[in-house]
Design a protein around this motif. Structure first.
Motif, short mmCIF file in Angstrom:
data_model
loop_
_atom_site.label_atom_id
_atom_site.label_comp_id
_atom_site.label_asym_id
_atom_site.label_seq_id
_atom_site.Cartn_x
_atom_site.Cartn_y
_atom_site.Cartn_z
N VAL A 71 45.72 50.70 33.78
CA VAL A 71 45.92 49.48 34.57
C VAL A 71 44.69 48.59 34.39
CG1 VAL A 71 45.13 50.68 36.64
CG2 VAL A 71 46.38 48.57 36.90
N ALA A 72 44.93 47.28 34.33
CA ALA A 72 43.82 46.34 34.17
C ALA A 72 42.89 46.47 35.37
CB ALA A 72 44.36 44.92 34.07
N GLU A 73 41.60 46.50 35.08
CA GLU A 73 40.63 46.64 36.17
C GLU A 73 40.80 45.54 37.21
OE1 GLU A 73 36.32 47.51 35.32
OE2 GLU A 73 36.09 45.73 36.57
N SER A 74 41.07 44.31 36.72
CA SER A 74 41.18 43.17 37.64
C SER A 74 42.30 43.40 38.66
CB SER A 74 41.44 41.89 36.85
OG SER A 74 42.59 42.06 36.05
N THR A 77 52.77 48.78 39.85
CA THR A 77 53.67 47.63 39.68
C THR A 77 53.28 46.52 40.65
OG1 THR A 77 55.43 49.18 39.15
CG2 THR A 77 56.09 46.92 39.64
N TYR A 78 53.02 46.93 41.88
CA TYR A 78 52.63 45.95 42.90
C TYR A 78 51.29 45.30 42.54
CZ TYR A 78 50.79 44.08 47.24
OH TYR A 78 50.23 43.24 48.17
N MET A 79 50.31 46.11 42.12
CA MET A 79 48.98 45.58 41.77
C MET A 79 49.10 44.52 40.69
SD MET A 79 46.68 49.00 41.48
CE MET A 79 45.66 49.63 42.83
N ASN A 80 49.87 44.85 39.64
CA ASN A 80 50.03 43.91 38.53
C ASN A 80 50.75 42.64 38.98
OD1 ASN A 80 48.73 45.46 36.58
ND2 ASN A 80 50.58 46.65 36.17
N GLY A 81 51.81 42.84 39.76
CA GLY A 81 52.61 41.70 40.21
C GLY A 81 51.81 40.74 41.07
N GLU A 127 51.86 31.88 50.21
CA GLU A 127 53.30 31.88 50.40
C GLU A 127 54.00 32.62 49.26
OE1 GLU A 127 55.76 28.13 51.16
OE2 GLU A 127 54.15 28.10 52.66
N LYS A 128 53.54 32.37 48.04
CA LYS A 128 54.15 33.03 46.88
C LYS A 128 53.87 34.52 46.92
CE LYS A 128 54.55 29.23 43.66
NZ LYS A 128 53.70 28.36 42.89
N LYS A 129 52.63 34.87 47.34
CA LYS A 129 52.28 36.29 47.43
C LYS A 129 53.18 36.98 48.45
CE LYS A 129 47.66 36.11 45.72
NZ LYS A 129 46.40 36.74 45.56
N LYS A 130 53.40 36.28 49.56
CA LYS A 130 54.22 36.88 50.61
C LYS A 130 55.64 37.09 50.10
CE LYS A 130 55.78 36.37 55.34
NZ LYS A 130 57.14 36.78 54.96
N SER A 131 56.16 36.11 49.39
CA SER A 131 57.54 36.26 48.94
C SER A 131 57.63 37.35 47.86
CB SER A 131 58.14 34.93 48.49
OG SER A 131 57.64 34.57 47.24
N TYR A 132 56.55 37.51 47.07
CA TYR A 132 56.54 38.62 46.12
C TYR A 132 56.57 39.95 46.86
CZ TYR A 132 55.12 42.04 42.67
OH TYR A 132 55.09 43.15 41.89
N LYS A 148 59.95 40.73 48.30
CA LYS A 148 60.90 41.11 47.27
C LYS A 148 60.61 42.52 46.77
CE LYS A 148 63.09 39.27 43.22
NZ LYS A 148 62.58 39.04 41.89
N PHE A 149 59.32 42.79 46.60
CA PHE A 149 58.89 44.10 46.10
C PHE A 149 59.36 45.21 47.04
CE2 PHE A 149 55.61 47.46 46.08
CZ PHE A 149 55.75 47.89 44.77
#
Lengths: 460, 163
Positions: free
Chosen positions: B23-26, B62-66, B75-80, B83-84
């Motif tokens: 997984v990407a460190e970031s 999956t969540y970390m990457n998304g 707002e976009k983070k919340k909707s992600y 959905k997740f």
């Protein structure tokens, strides 16, 4: 909320049946107490406390929740409906309830603390005690909402004033670290001095959100500082306010009411979302443009809550807003001519994606043929148009047609025939319903044929 | 760090059932537990996560990457997040909340807790006991006493399920 139902199915494997017998999701008992506390912190206070009856393990969990939301439920309406003496009883009941919980609650820190009831000066001591309690637990979000449904009556009780003694650092028991965690402060129908607000701005390094609504004593306010992390500011319905100065480098959204005096904005490079309300006697587009002069070109969302129709016409004076994506206009009434004038305002926003018009068109005047149809202005980005308070006057229909004809990528048109903000308190009469239905049928007739197939037409 | 070298740094995480994940460190440093390990220089080889199984870790990654692919837009983070979590069953949610707690990921922790709370909302005591297999160890007298003590909670709470 959508939990699996126990279903006895003869075909399901035996193992699954055994599990169903225990309860379909028995994993919750495996979670440690602190996680269970986190979970029930998202329930209302009453529901969280209800979990004490589940089993002895749950008896005291709710006392550690990090959220205390004293939601009044139907209490506020009860106060408004009752006679004076009973009103007092209802308030005492609320105060006793809050006191009782605060006595038994054991969490050392709080994320949220919310008071929401029709209370006034007569409860000064109790409310102050509650706030002291919240701040001593390094609370992150505080909301004091003392709004009352009685305010339009003649005898208005004195308001609760935000207590100076709470902020006096020389006062025993007031520790500055108490305020270090505060991220959001919201006061509704609470009188507060500019010194108190400035205290929070100076002493709360994490303060991101500040709301002061329906305040009657503030006269000057400065929200000013290069180190402010403040992102959201709302200063609305503060009748005595004469001057408001805002300079906050991280501010992204700002909601305010127009003042008799001046609202000055400076150093707001991040500001993208502005909402303005203006009573009809105060609003002037010149004043608004002056306030927004330093940020109008960067705005992405603009909401205008206006008092009366004539103002709309003047909106044509607005300069181009190259970044505006969403525009919301709400007015009490709008003459046909004003509706048509909107089109030139909208064409000054080439990147607009969403337009919402909320009308309370209690005047059904009708003029014909206002839009100059020879002038085409193709909008390249407008996807959603919402029209609330559609009365199917010829100009209403024309405006919607204008969007259908000119918006290249339009996806959705929402027409709400029942929106009536002005008469929100009016009872829903059969007559009103029949008028709405009539309008709906008319809209269908007028618009359905004109809407191209790929556009979704929603009639509410 | 990624920003300094110009190439994204990848970390290898190991679940308690010995599955390996890159997984990407970031993205991975959304977990304060992992971030601390990276900062202490313990992230050279494989990072063992003893309290998380492979299935859950895959989901968390999956969540970390998304979520880290979304710029600073709450707002976009919340909707992600909504959905997740929308298709996760309770079993998975319970695993996730434990993992998020162990990995110290407050945003995931809050979202999953809120989601589990949603299941309990407006439900009767009996329904919640059955749903979560909570054994009622009160005697009838004790239960009546607890109810009496918390009398205020049972006023005005509407449950939309049978008792």
């Amino acid at each position: 909320m959508g939990g699996k139902r126990v279903r006895i199915d003869s075909n399901s494997p035996a193992k699954k049946c055994a599990k169903i017998y225990l309860g379909d999701d028995d994993r919750i008992s495996e979670l440690p107490d602190d996680i269970l506390v986190d979970i029930i912190s998202y329930l209302s206070l009453k529901e969280a406390a209800c979990t004490s009856v589940l089993s002895s393990r749950w008896l005291n969990l709710w006392k550690h929740t990090h959220s205390l939301n004293f939601e009044a439920g139907s209490g506020i309406d009860k106060v408004a409906m009752q006679l004076r003496n009973e009103r007092k009883g209802e308030r005492l009941k609320y105060i006793a309830w809050v006191n009782h919980i605060l006595q038994s609650h054991e969490s050392a820190t709080l994320k949220e603390f919310r008071i929401c009831f029709d209370l006034s000066k007569s409860s000064q001591k109790a409310i102050t005690k509650w706030l002291a309690y919240a701040f001593s637990r390094q609370v992150q979000r505080v909301e004091v909402d003392l709004s009352s449904n009685l305010d339009n009556r003649r005898a208005r009780p004195l308001r609760y004033s935000f207590p100076k003694e709470l902020l006096d650092q020389n006062n025993r028991g007031v520790v500055s670290s108490n305020f270090k965690s505060l991220k959001a402060l919201s006061l509704n129908r609470v009188n507060v001095s500019s010194e108190a607000i400035e205290f929070f701005l100076r002493n709360c390094p994490l303060l991101e959100q500040l709301t002061v609504h329906n305040e009657k004593e503030l006269s000057n306010l400065e929200v000013w500082g290069s180190s402010l992390v403040l992102k959201h500011l709302e200063i609305t319905d503060c009748d005595k306010l004469r001057s408001l100065k805002v300079s906050a480098p991280n501010l992204t959204s700002f909601k305010f009411s127009m003042l008799w005096g001046e609202v000055l904005l400076e150093n707001v490079p991040m500001l993208v979302d502005v909402s303005v309300s203006g009573a009809y006697s105060i609003y002037s587009d010149k004043k608004l443009l002056h306030t927004l002069s330093c940020c109008i070109f960067q705005l992405e969302i603009l909401t205008l809550l206006l008092g009366r129709p004539e103002e709309i016409i003047q909106l044509a004076e607005f300069p181009q807003m190259p970044k505006l994506k969403k525009l919301v206009i709400q007015c009490d009434s709008l003459h046909d001519r004003s509706i048509i004038a909107l089109t030139s305002f909208i064409s000054a926003c080439p990147y607009l994606e969403e337009f919402v018009l909320k009308l309370c068109a209690y005047v059904r005047k009708s003029l014909v043929g206002q839009i100059d149809k020879t002038k085409k202005f193709p909008h390249q980005h407008l996807k959603v148009v919402k029209f609330c308070g559609f009365y199917s006057r010829s100009s209403d229909v024309e405006l919607v047609e204008y969007f259908i004809d000119n918006c290249v990528v339009l996806e959705k048109v929402i027409v709400d025939c029942s929106y009536e903000s002005y008469f929100a308190d009016d009872p829903v009469t059969p007559f009103r319903l029949s008028v709405e239905q009539f309008t709906r049928d008319e809209v269908k007739q007028h618009l359905e044929a004109k809407v191209r197939r790929h556009i979704e037409l929603v009639i509410l | 760090m990624a920003a300094e070298t110009g190439t994204p740094t990848t970390l290898t995480l190991k679940s308690n059932d010995d599955e390996l994940f890159s997984v990407a460190e970031s993205a991975a440093i959304l977990s304060v537990t992992i971030r601390n390990m990276v900062e202490d220089g313990c992230a050279g080889g494989v990072i063992p996560l003893d309290n998380v199984d492979g299935k859950t870790l895959a989901s968390v990654i999956t969540y970390m990457n998304g979520i880290s692919a979304i710029p600073a837009d709450e707002e976009k983070k919340k909707s992600y997040r909504d959905k997740f979590l929308s298709d996760k069953d309770f079993e998975t949610l319970a695993d996730m909340v434990l993992a998020a707690n162990y990995l110290n990921m407050s945003c995931l922790m809050d979202a999953v807790s809120a989601k589990i709370a949603q299941v309990m909302e407006k439900k009767s005591v009996g329904w919640v006991r059955r749903k979560f297999g909570i054994e009622n160890d009160y005697t009838p007298e004790e239960e009546a006493a607890v109810k009496e003590e918390h009398k205020w909670t049972f006023e005005g709470v509407e449950t939309d399920d049978d008792n």
